[in-house]
Enzyme design. Structure first.
Site, mmCIF file in Angstrom:
data_model
loop_
_atom_site.group_PDB
_atom_site.id
_atom_site.type_symbol
_atom_site.label_atom_id
_atom_site.label_comp_id
_atom_site.label_asym_id
_atom_site.label_seq_id
_atom_site.Cartn_x
_atom_site.Cartn_y
_atom_site.Cartn_z
ATOM 1 N N LYS A 111 15.002 9.236 89.110
ATOM 2 C CA LYS A 111 14.948 9.981 87.842
ATOM 3 C C LYS A 111 15.385 9.126 86.669
ATOM 4 O O LYS A 111 14.847 9.253 85.572
ATOM 5 C CB LYS A 111 15.809 11.247 87.935
ATOM 6 C CG LYS A 111 15.136 12.310 88.791
ATOM 7 C CD LYS A 111 15.826 13.645 88.676
ATOM 8 C CE LYS A 111 15.083 14.671 89.517
ATOM 9 N NZ LYS A 111 15.853 15.875 89.779
ATOM 10 N N LYS A 194 5.490 12.486 96.507
ATOM 11 C CA LYS A 194 5.953 13.876 96.605
ATOM 12 C C LYS A 194 5.376 14.752 95.487
ATOM 13 O O LYS A 194 5.280 14.294 94.343
ATOM 14 C CB LYS A 194 7.490 13.875 96.514
ATOM 15 C CG LYS A 194 8.152 15.172 96.887
ATOM 16 C CD LYS A 194 9.654 15.110 96.719
ATOM 17 C CE LYS A 194 10.063 15.102 95.267
ATOM 18 N NZ LYS A 194 11.480 15.246 94.999
ATOM 19 N N LYS A 197 7.405 18.410 89.708
ATOM 20 C CA LYS A 197 7.091 18.938 88.373
ATOM 21 C C LYS A 197 6.962 17.822 87.349
ATOM 22 O O LYS A 197 6.411 18.018 86.279
ATOM 23 C CB LYS A 197 8.129 19.977 87.943
ATOM 24 C CG LYS A 197 9.548 19.490 87.962
ATOM 25 C CD LYS A 197 10.546 20.632 87.827
ATOM 26 C CE LYS A 197 11.874 20.245 88.437
ATOM 27 N NZ LYS A 197 12.391 21.158 89.426
HETATM 28 P P1 TYM Z 1 14.937 21.513 92.681
HETATM 29 O O1 TYM Z 1 14.865 22.577 91.654
HETATM 30 O O2 TYM Z 1 14.505 20.156 92.298
HETATM 31 O O3 TYM Z 1 14.133 21.915 93.991
HETATM 32 C C1 TYM Z 1 14.327 23.180 94.557
HETATM 33 C C2 TYM Z 1 13.978 23.158 96.033
HETATM 34 O O4 TYM Z 1 12.612 22.797 96.210
HETATM 35 C C3 TYM Z 1 12.531 21.760 97.174
HETATM 36 N N1 TYM Z 1 11.372 20.901 96.855
HETATM 37 C C4 TYM Z 1 10.448 20.536 97.734
HETATM 38 N N2 TYM Z 1 10.297 20.834 99.048
HETATM 39 C C5 TYM Z 1 9.222 20.322 99.688
HETATM 40 N N3 TYM Z 1 8.303 19.530 99.078
HETATM 41 C C6 TYM Z 1 8.416 19.195 97.770
HETATM 42 N N4 TYM Z 1 7.498 18.432 97.177
HETATM 43 C C7 TYM Z 1 9.537 19.717 97.037
HETATM 44 N N5 TYM Z 1 9.952 19.605 95.751
HETATM 45 C C8 TYM Z 1 11.080 20.334 95.660
HETATM 46 C C9 TYM Z 1 13.847 21.020 97.070
HETATM 47 O O5 TYM Z 1 14.118 20.309 98.244
HETATM 48 C C10 TYM Z 1 14.808 22.169 96.841
HETATM 49 O O6 TYM Z 1 15.186 22.762 98.067
HETATM 50 N N6 TYM Z 1 19.445 19.777 93.820
HETATM 51 C C11 TYM Z 1 18.590 20.904 94.083
HETATM 52 C C12 TYM Z 1 19.127 22.181 93.487
HETATM 53 C C13 TYM Z 1 20.495 22.562 93.935
HETATM 54 C C14 TYM Z 1 20.875 22.975 95.233
HETATM 55 C C15 TYM Z 1 22.262 23.248 95.170
HETATM 56 C C16 TYM Z 1 20.169 23.167 96.426
HETATM 57 C C17 TYM Z 1 21.623 22.574 93.175
HETATM 58 N N7 TYM Z 1 22.672 22.998 93.904
HETATM 59 C C18 TYM Z 1 22.972 23.706 96.279
HETATM 60 C C19 TYM Z 1 20.900 23.605 97.549
HETATM 61 C C20 TYM Z 1 22.260 23.868 97.468
HETATM 62 C C21 TYM Z 1 17.197 20.574 93.564
HETATM 63 O O7 TYM Z 1 16.849 19.471 93.443
HETATM 64 O O8 TYM Z 1 16.443 21.569 93.185
#
Ligand code: TYM
Length: 332
Positions: A111, A194, A197
């Site tokens: 990022k 991957k 967004k």
């Molecule tokens: P975020 O918002 O980037 O992603 C949310 C969830 O979507 C999953 N994800 C994917 N899974 C499969 N293939 C993909 N291409 C893909 N893109 C996104 C992510 O693995 C995630 O499960 N850091 C976390 C948010 C967070 C969190 C937490 C999660 C903050 N605190 C505590 C679990 C527990 C995140 O990046 O969200």
């Protein structure tokens, strides 16, 4: 009862990766766990949304959770910033996390890109806040997509360092739940990248809010290869685009990749694409209808979020109070 906690950033249009890697699995898991589903608005601040955007997207994310099947009468849906114990515990953890651990985080490196010095501190400290999100509830399991695996390892390391410092088995180490065939949904334009967004091309991903024609068009344009489909995953080892479409098909039809492959053996991509489009439309269009109805009733959404925050605050405050006692911080 075991407890799950997971979260998604309210950064606008959720995509199929968020759905299959996270929400779709949460819906199934909520039946057998005590479940906490957070909308991690503080994490989203690292991307600088406007006040109007983050306000709207937070409610929209809650509506998406419910529309996808999270049951608010059973699971706790809440907003991270409404539970101040997350940020308090995050600071405490930041005093336990050596810079070396954070420097290894691949997501920060991706990022921040080439302009590391200009990346904000929030982006760097992001996994420490994530550790606090999880450990403040003493969650036993964390259902996420594969890209979060390293952050969960860091969460376990922080919990271990804290336990070691205070010579107590205070935080149980949470287990990741990375489930189903679509733990890493790939871009529709490039099977080795991957789905995300931040990809500049809209054709790289399916948004949960895409209409039926857009879904059909994006799947029709999805990259393929010139071969017919084979009957086993092994036979398609070096065909990332084929495997990605089959994994998505498998996750949406609640089957494994091993079972999905024989169904398409010897067929062309157009057969897979047609079935995949039907499945996506059958899943996403009813979700969109439910979400539209929910968005007409912001008062209902706010009530759910208030109730979720009350429950979350009770648990989180309890953990934080114990932590303060252990550390020796005075309490009022
Ligand atoms: P975020 O918002 O980037 O992603 C949310 C969830 O979507 C999953 N994800 C994917 N899974 C499969 N293939 C993909 N291409 C893909 N893109 C996104 C992510 O693995 C995630 O499960 N850091 C976390 C948010 C967070 C969190 C937490 C999660 C903050 N605190 C505590 C679990 C527990 C995140 O990046 O969200």
């Amino acid at each position: 009862m075991n407890r799950i906690l997971s979260g998604i950033q309210p950064t606008g249009n959720l995509h199929l990766g968020n759905y299959l890697g996270a929400i779709h699995n949460w819906v199934a898991l909520q039946k057998s766990y005590e479940a906490f589903f957070c909308i991690v608005d503080l994490h989203a601040l690292t991307t600088h949304p406007s006040p109007e955007e983050i306000r709207a997207w937070t409610r929209e994310t809650a509506a998406n959770y419910i529309a996808a099947g999270i049951d608010p009468s059973h699971s706790h849906i809440f907003v991270q910033s409404m539970v101040p114990a997350h940020t308090e515990l995050s600071w405490i953890f930041s005093c336990f996390a050596p810079l070396g651990w954070l420097n290894r985080m691949t997501q920060f490196k991706e990022k921040a890109g080439k302009h590391r010095d200009q990346a904000n501190l929030g982006l760097y400290a992001y996994p420490v806040l994530m550790a606090a999100d999880i450990l403040v509830y003493k969650a036993t399991h964390v259902p996420v997509g594969e890209d979060q695996k390293q952050h969960l390892e860091l969460t376990r390391d922080i919990a271990g360092a804290f336990n070691h410092r205070y010579k107590r088995d205070f935080f149980k180490l949470p287990e990741p739940l990375i489930l189903g065939p679509a733990t890493r949904v790939m871009s529709l334009k490039e099977g080795t990248v991957k789905m995300s967004k931040s990809d500049p091309s809209d054709y790289s991903r399916i948004h949960l809010m895409d209409d039926a024609d857009t879904i059909a068009l994006k799947i029709r344009k999805a990259k393929t290869d010139p071969e017919l489909l084979a009957g086993t995953p092994e036979a398609m080892k070096n065909r990332p685009e084929a495997l990605n479409l089959l994994n998505i098909y498998g996750a949406l039809s609640n089957t494994s990749l091993e079972k999905a492959c024989p169904h398409f053996e010897g067929k062309s991509f157009s057969v897979l694409k047609a079935e995949l489009t039907d499945l996506l439309v059958a899943t996403l269009i009813p979700l969109q209808e439910r979400k539209k109805d929910l968005m007409k009733d912001p008062l209902y959404l706010d009530t759910i979020l208030k109730k979720g925050a009350e429950k979350a605050n009770t648990l989180a405050q309890h953990t934080l109070s114990e932590v303060k006692d252990m550390i020796g911080l005075l309490k009022n």
